[in-house]
Design an enzyme around this catalytic site. Structure first.
Site, mmCIF file in Angstrom:
data_model
loop_
_atom_site.group_PDB
_atom_site.id
_atom_site.type_symbol
_atom_site.label_atom_id
_atom_site.label_comp_id
_atom_site.label_asym_id
_atom_site.label_seq_id
_atom_site.Cartn_x
_atom_site.Cartn_y
_atom_site.Cartn_z
ATOM 1 C CE1 TYR A 1 1.229 9.446 4.633
ATOM 2 C CE2 TYR A 1 -0.410 7.301 4.108
ATOM 3 C CZ TYR A 1 0.558 8.154 5.013
ATOM 4 O OH TYR A 1 1.237 7.971 6.652
ATOM 5 N NE ARG B 1 3.085 1.894 13.620
ATOM 6 C CZ ARG B 1 1.843 1.658 13.009
ATOM 7 N NH1 ARG B 1 1.007 1.049 14.404
ATOM 8 N NH2 ARG B 1 0.697 2.527 12.939
ATOM 9 C CE LYS C 1 -1.366 8.496 7.556
ATOM 10 N NZ LYS C 1 -2.596 8.394 8.287
ATOM 11 C CD GLU D 1 -0.518 8.850 11.060
ATOM 12 O OE1 GLU D 1 0.421 8.028 10.401
ATOM 13 O OE2 GLU D 1 -1.210 9.524 10.891
ATOM 14 C CG ASP D 2 3.330 5.973 11.079
ATOM 15 O OD1 ASP D 2 1.597 5.514 11.426
ATOM 16 O OD2 ASP D 2 3.853 6.160 10.006
ATOM 17 C CG ASP E 1 -5.288 8.295 9.961
ATOM 18 O OD1 ASP E 1 -6.375 7.868 10.354
ATOM 19 O OD2 ASP E 1 -4.415 7.596 9.137
ATOM 20 C CG ASP E 2 -0.647 4.802 12.776
ATOM 21 O OD1 ASP E 2 -0.795 4.666 11.692
ATOM 22 O OD2 ASP E 2 -0.136 5.703 13.615
ATOM 23 C CG ASN F 1 0.245 0.632 4.921
ATOM 24 O OD1 ASN F 1 0.752 1.148 5.414
ATOM 25 N ND2 ASN F 1 -1.011 1.245 4.887
#
Length: 544
Positions: free
Chosen positions: A95, A148, A166, A237-238, A260-261, A400
């Site tokens: 990851y 993203r 993930k 996610e993203d 999660d973000d 990150n």
């Protein structure tokens, strides 16, 4: 071809069942494997030793990522045995930060397909495509549209590395059985010109679809998941902020889902704050936080902190006023006309401020949290100003991968004369300042989302609520020892991540049962129930 015997051959190519050289003599005879393998059976432990030796001969982490991806594609049990043998070493490889480079080079290093790719060109047939997945009881989907990815931007279908990574951590860090996990990429195109001009790009060669067509595609996907996998939890996610926030708001009270973000990042930040307050010996309601970045991650953290402050007795509006945002256009204040709806609850009644260091001087925060994805913005002036107004300043550069971190651990400790309480989104090595050693904490969502997944799996939860993330944050923080705190470590050691995650999962499961959100009966021993459902990388016996 007619007459071809494929039973044993197929077994060696089924990653969930394959044991490779660990098939016993009896299993080889029973399943037509004799002659297809070197004659001497070996143990799982010996296989692991061979893999460790091969990994040690590789030059860089991307090579190790690719090697482990190939291993996952041929022998799932061995893959997870490796990850779970040393999670602190292997999490940064499978990851962040390595997955960022893997996503950027996805089209160049693509080997074996994993998960599902659902293109918007298949609208009207998404349920059909989803039904092509061989596992008929899916409990977790991690899904991205690739817009993203980490702090790297629009990577189109290359973003698939994120759901794959993930879900590997769902299993390796919390024991969710991998057969219930499905990574998905929703391909609505890409606005990355380099990808659109790249003949190797594997996604739709078109600009991103927006508006009503995009929303209808998302809804068709959600309805298809509900129809085929009614016990499934969807983790978003993203996604870009302008899609992530409304998608979560639309579905959070209708299905079992979370982002999660937004929520995982918020919970891990709150966990770090709870631990930091043990060092500071102060109350949460007395803190003030200033966020560098005003997107969904920032507002998600700010809202969860505000909710936790409210649980401590602070009025929710007063709590939100203690969480200020600073973005590319300066302090988020009420005079601005460029604010998104999700930013407005945190807009201050304050004169405009255009420099971050001036906002620190004026607002006097006890902590700064970086979610800007812009490196080096926590510069020397910023850290020194925080140290001037706080005996123990909280410095959390959470962006990150590592290349996007707002500052390094060494910069935070050195510029604060070793007084910073530090955690970052990506890993940093230990730091020594004037003879004192500091172990930087990594505020990695891995402390939250795998445990949340395990709790949902074990309880078959109907919903994921905000309060569940506060419970998870407290459960993470309560595992940080006094020795950890003395070393500057405000998260449990990643070497103990499975133990930590099962503890968090049990705490969240208690909440789920207490609030009638479970679809299974409440067990007498909740931690025991969690442990009994956890995956272990052990070969099953095939001998008849």
């Amino acid at each position: 071809m007619s007459g071809e015997t494929t039973v044993g051959y197929e077994l060696l190519r089924n990653p969930r069942l394959n044991k490779g050289t660990a098939f016993s003599d009896a299993e080889r005879r029973a399943h037509g494997l004799e002659g297809l393998l070197p004659p001497r059976p070996v143990t799982l432990e010996l296989q692991m030793a061979r893999i460790h030796a091969e990994l040690s001969n590789l030059d860089n982490d991307l090579q190790k990522y690719m090697f482990l991806s190939d291993l996952q594609a041929r022998n799932e049990t061995l893959f997870y045995a490796i990850l779970m043998s040393d999670p602190a070493t292997f999490m940064p490889i499978v990851y962040t930060p390595t997955v960022g480079e893997a996503c950027q080079k996805f089209d160049q290093i693509f080997r074996v397909p994993r998960g599902l790719y659902l293109p918007i060109s298949a609208r009207g047939r998404i349920k059909e495509l989803l039904g092509h997945w061989p596992q008929k009881d899916v409990r977790f989907i991690v899904v991205t549209d690739g817009e993203r990815i980490l702090g790297l931007g629009d990577l189109g279908v290359g973003g698939m590395g994120i759901p794959i990574g993930k879900l590997a951590l769902y299993t390796a860090c919390a024991g969710t059985p991998p057969q219930y996990c499905l990574p998905i990429t929703l391909d609505v195109g890409t606005n990355n010109p380099e990808l659109l001009e790249d003949p190797l790009y594997l996604g739709l060669n078109q600009k991103r679809v927006r508006g009503a067509d995009y929303a209808a595609f998302i809804d068709e996907f959600v309805q298809a998941v509900q129809a085929l996998y009614p016990k499934c939890c969807i983790q978003w996610e993203d996604f870009a902020n302008f899609n992530a926030v409304p998608i979560l708001e639309l579905y959070r009270d209708r299905i079992c889902t979370f982002n999660d973000d937004i929520q995982g990042t918020a919970a891990v930040a709150l966990a770090g704050i709870f631990a930091a307050l043990r060092i500071k010996k102060e109350k949460l309601a007395d803190q003030r936080f200033l966020f560098l970045g005003g997107g969904s991650a920032a507002t998600g953290i700010a809202e969860l902190i505000s909710q936790a402050m409210a649980l401590d007795g602070l009025d929710i509006k007063a709590a939100r006023a203690r969480n200020a945002l600073f973005d590319i256009n300066g302090l988020v204040d009420r005079s601005r006309n460029d604010l998104a709806d999700f930013q407005r609850p945190f807009a201050l009644d304050h004169a405009p401020i255009s420099r971050f260091v001036d906002a620190i001087k004026d607002l006097r925060p006890t902590g700064i949290i970086g979610v800007s994805t812009v490196p080096k913005l926590f510069n020397q002036a910023v850290i020194e100003t925080m140290a001037d107004i706080n005996k123990r300043p909280i410095i959390f550069p959470y962006s990150n991968p590592t290349s996007r971190s707002e500052c390094t651990a060494e910069e935070a400790y050195r510029w604060s004369q070793g007084r910073a309480i530090f955690a970052s989104g990506s890993p940093f090595p230990p730091v020594e300042i004037e003879g004192q050693s500091f172990i930087p904490g990594q505020g990695n969502n891995v402390y939250i989302f795998p445990a949340m997944g395990m709790a949902v799996f074990a309880t078959e939860a109907k919903r994921v609520t905000e309060e569940m993330f506060i419970v998870a944050a407290k459960a993470v923080a309560e595992q940080v020892t006094e020795k950890n705190l003395a070393d500057g470590l405000i998260y449990p050691p990643q070497s103990k991540i499975l133990e930590a995650s099962l503890h968090v999962a049990a705490r969240v499961a208690e909440y789920i049962f207490d609030h009638d959100l479970a679809r299974v009966p409440r067990p007498a021993d909740i931690p025991g129930h969690i442990l009994s459902r956890a995956y272990r990388p052990i070969y099953a016996s095939f001998a008849s």
